[in-house]
Scaffold this motif. Structure first.
Motif, PDB file in Angstrom:
ATOM      1  N   VAL A 268     -25.893 -22.844 -60.120  1.00 16.09           N
ATOM      2  CA  VAL A 268     -25.370 -22.647 -61.315  1.00 16.09           C
ATOM      3  C   VAL A 268     -24.150 -23.430 -61.592  1.00 16.09           C
ATOM      4  O   VAL A 268     -23.983 -24.018 -62.882  1.00 16.09           O
ATOM      5  CB  VAL A 268     -24.965 -21.189 -61.424  1.00 16.09           C
ATOM      6  N   LYS A 269     -23.139 -23.829 -60.830  1.00 17.11           N
ATOM      7  CA  LYS A 269     -21.877 -24.646 -61.006  1.00 17.11           C
ATOM      8  C   LYS A 269     -22.607 -26.079 -61.496  1.00 17.11           C
ATOM      9  O   LYS A 269     -22.028 -26.779 -62.357  1.00 17.11           O
ATOM     10  CB  LYS A 269     -20.982 -24.792 -59.790  1.00 17.11           C
TER      11      LYS A 269
ATOM     12  N   LYS B  24     -19.812 -16.186 -64.787  1.00 19.76           N
ATOM     13  CA  LYS B  24     -20.070 -15.021 -64.428  1.00 19.76           C
ATOM     14  C   LYS B  24     -21.401 -14.865 -63.486  1.00 19.76           C
ATOM     15  O   LYS B  24     -21.747 -13.917 -62.580  1.00 19.76           O
ATOM     16  CB  LYS B  24     -20.207 -13.949 -65.683  1.00 19.76           C
ATOM     17  N   LEU B  25     -22.438 -15.578 -64.031  1.00 18.15           N
ATOM     18  CA  LEU B  25     -23.668 -15.543 -63.377  1.00 18.15           C
ATOM     19  C   LEU B  25     -23.681 -16.038 -61.915  1.00 18.15           C
ATOM     20  O   LEU B  25     -24.214 -15.356 -61.030  1.00 18.15           O
ATOM     21  CB  LEU B  25     -24.855 -16.411 -64.024  1.00 18.15           C
ATOM     22  N   ASP B  26     -23.041 -17.114 -61.789  1.00 18.16           N
ATOM     23  CA  ASP B  26     -22.775 -17.690 -60.177  1.00 18.16           C
ATOM     24  C   ASP B  26     -22.054 -16.711 -59.518  1.00 18.16           C
ATOM     25  O   ASP B  26     -22.416 -16.710 -58.269  1.00 18.16           O
ATOM     26  CB  ASP B  26     -21.716 -19.031 -60.468  1.00 18.16           C
TER      27      ASP B  26
ATOM     28  N   GLY C 274     -42.467 -11.366 -53.640  1.00 20.45           N
ATOM     29  CA  GLY C 274     -42.418 -11.486 -55.274  1.00 20.45           C
ATOM     30  C   GLY C 274     -42.696 -13.022 -55.680  1.00 20.45           C
ATOM     31  O   GLY C 274     -42.808 -13.833 -54.952  1.00 20.45           O
ATOM     32  N   GLU C 275     -42.776 -13.076 -57.000  1.00 18.33           N
ATOM     33  CA  GLU C 275     -43.036 -14.393 -57.644  1.00 18.33           C
ATOM     34  C   GLU C 275     -41.581 -14.903 -58.205  1.00 18.33           C
ATOM     35  O   GLU C 275     -40.969 -14.101 -58.823  1.00 18.33           O
ATOM     36  CB  GLU C 275     -43.808 -14.191 -58.962  1.00 18.33           C
ATOM     37  N   LEU C 276     -41.311 -16.007 -57.741  1.00 20.13           N
ATOM     38  CA  LEU C 276     -39.956 -16.497 -58.398  1.00 20.13           C
ATOM     39  C   LEU C 276     -40.293 -17.930 -59.208  1.00 20.13           C
ATOM     40  O   LEU C 276     -41.443 -18.297 -59.106  1.00 20.13           O
ATOM     41  CB  LEU C 276     -39.394 -17.168 -57.178  1.00 20.13           C
ATOM     42  N   PHE C 277     -39.362 -18.144 -60.020  1.00 16.50           N
ATOM     43  CA  PHE C 277     -39.459 -19.146 -61.289  1.00 16.50           C
ATOM     44  C   PHE C 277     -38.681 -20.383 -60.539  1.00 16.50           C
ATOM     45  O   PHE C 277     -37.716 -20.395 -60.397  1.00 16.50           O
ATOM     46  CB  PHE C 277     -38.907 -18.694 -62.471  1.00 16.50           C
ATOM     47  N   SER C 278     -39.375 -21.336 -60.297  1.00 17.16           N
ATOM     48  CA  SER C 278     -38.868 -22.684 -59.845  1.00 17.16           C
ATOM     49  C   SER C 278     -38.620 -23.753 -60.833  1.00 17.16           C
ATOM     50  O   SER C 278     -37.543 -24.085 -61.317  1.00 17.16           O
ATOM     51  CB  SER C 278     -39.860 -23.039 -58.521  1.00 17.16           C
TER      52      SER C 278
ATOM     53  N   MET D 282     -33.922 -16.212 -65.810  1.00 22.61           N
ATOM     54  CA  MET D 282     -34.765 -16.665 -64.483  1.00 22.61           C
ATOM     55  C   MET D 282     -33.746 -16.399 -63.587  1.00 22.61           C
ATOM     56  O   MET D 282     -34.421 -15.892 -62.534  1.00 22.61           O
ATOM     57  CB  MET D 282     -35.115 -18.165 -65.020  1.00 22.61           C
ATOM     58  N   VAL D 283     -32.620 -17.014 -63.624  1.00 22.38           N
ATOM     59  CA  VAL D 283     -31.911 -17.099 -62.344  1.00 22.38           C
ATOM     60  C   VAL D 283     -31.413 -15.434 -61.770  1.00 22.38           C
ATOM     61  O   VAL D 283     -31.786 -15.285 -60.672  1.00 22.38           O
ATOM     62  CB  VAL D 283     -30.467 -17.791 -62.477  1.00 22.38           C
ATOM     63  N   ARG D 284     -31.263 -14.807 -62.492  1.00 28.12           N
ATOM     64  CA  ARG D 284     -30.949 -13.270 -62.210  1.00 28.12           C
ATOM     65  C   ARG D 284     -32.191 -12.778 -61.651  1.00 28.12           C
ATOM     66  O   ARG D 284     -32.316 -12.030 -60.881  1.00 28.12           O
ATOM     67  CB  ARG D 284     -30.391 -12.443 -63.639  1.00 28.12           C
TER      68      ARG D 284
END
Length: 319
Positions: free
Chosen positions: A150-151, A188-190, A286-290, A306-308
């Motif tokens: 994220v950074k 905040k997400l990071d 599970g399924e991840l979004f890449s 998506m990241v969350r």
């Protein structure tokens, strides 16, 4: 006398009607009703959804954004259609990832750059902070999946902010304010993602996926990442790749692997079957979004969502 009066009256009425018609037409023109909606907006064409969302966040109501690659689309293999070329030609600005993510479109971007603002959002990132292909057995090519740190993705946000401000100085202050607010959300997400991954017992922090898209994620948040394919899905996993990964997972008692929304799961299924034959049960975590986000209108259809989603899916499977 009577005839002359009637003639004068008729002429006055005609002149009045003509005057009213002119005033009405002038009013319509002044109102701007005939101006196509959004004509004064900056027209932006982007490639992957992560960039599309960034432009929307920073550009706000001043931009009209069209993303070429939708949910489930693999950018490594994407070929531009005639319609895509038209969208690129009509755009005021083109934003793409670069670092060979959109490998089959490189020549198109070089051509477009001669006539309009065409920006790779990763160009401003210090190359010393990038993962190289050598780390993934792919010569010296940089790993393009920078959005998983994220950074680093904050640098892409800044590149879009600066480009929009330069292209549209009248609204430069709005772009700066929007970017500042969004960068605060990314900070905040990071912190949120880092805290979630720390909740996984350290020996279990092993992320296994179909292709090596999560290297930046692993470096940023302290996970060992293993992918069957290289950093590009253009390479295919061989039998040795499958057996080597199977043996590692069995030996280390890793319990879950992950599929990706934009990559076929055939190779991962082969690993699961191979582990089963060795007496070790592997599950799909599970399924991840890449390389692509979720459907538009869903939380996963935004970069933050998506990241969350990915962090929550990984934690729920491995914790």
């Amino acid at each position: 006398m009577m005839i002359q009066a009637k003639t004068r009256l008729k002429g006055s009425v005609q002149r009045l009607a003509l005057t009213m018609l002119v005033v009405l037409l002038s009013a319509c023109g002044a109102s701007g009703a005939a101006t196509p909606e959004g004509e004064d907006k900056i027209k932006v064409t982007t490639t992957v959804g992560m960039i599309t969302d960034l432009v929307k966040q920073v550009g706000g109501g001043h931009v009209e954004v069209t993303g070429l690659m939708k949910a489930g689309v693999d950018p490594h293999l994407y070929k531009a259609s005639h319609g895509d070329i038209e969208l690129l030609e009509k755009a005021d600005i083109i934003f793409y990832n670069g670092l060979h993510l959109e490998g089959k479109m490189a020549e198109i971007f070089e051509k477009m750059a001669k006539s309009k603002t065409t920006v790779a959002v990763t160009d401003g990132i210090d190359r010393s902070k990038l993962r190289t292909g050598a780390e993934n057995g792919m010569d010296t090519e940089y790993d393009p999946h920078v959005w998983f740190d994220v950074k680093l993705w904050m640098k892409a946000t800044e590149a879009i902010r600066d480009t929009l401000a330069e292209q549209d100085p009248e609204h430069a202050e709005d772009y700066r304010k929007n970017a500042e607010a969004y960068l605060g959300e990314l900070t905040k997400l990071d912190e949120e993602v880092a805290a979630k991954i720390r909740s996984i017992p350290e020996p279990a922090r092993v992320l296994v996926t179909a292709h090596d898209a999560f290297g930046y994620f692993g470096d940023a948040y302290g996970m060992k990442v293993m992918g069957l394919q290289g950093i590009s899905t253009a390479s295919e996993a061989g039998t040795k790749d499958v057996t080597d990964l199977r043996d590692y997972l069995v030996a280390n008692k890793i319990k879950a692997v992950f599929i990706e929304s934009s990559v076929p799961r055939k190779a991962i299924d082969a690993v699961i079957q191979g582990a089963k034959e060795q007496g070790h049960d592997l599950t799909i975590g599970g399924e991840l979004f890449s390389d692509a986000m979720g459907e538009e209108g869903t939380p996963e259809g935004t970069y933050i969502g998506m990241v969350r989603h990915n962090a929550d899916t990984i934690v729920n499977a491995l914790k």
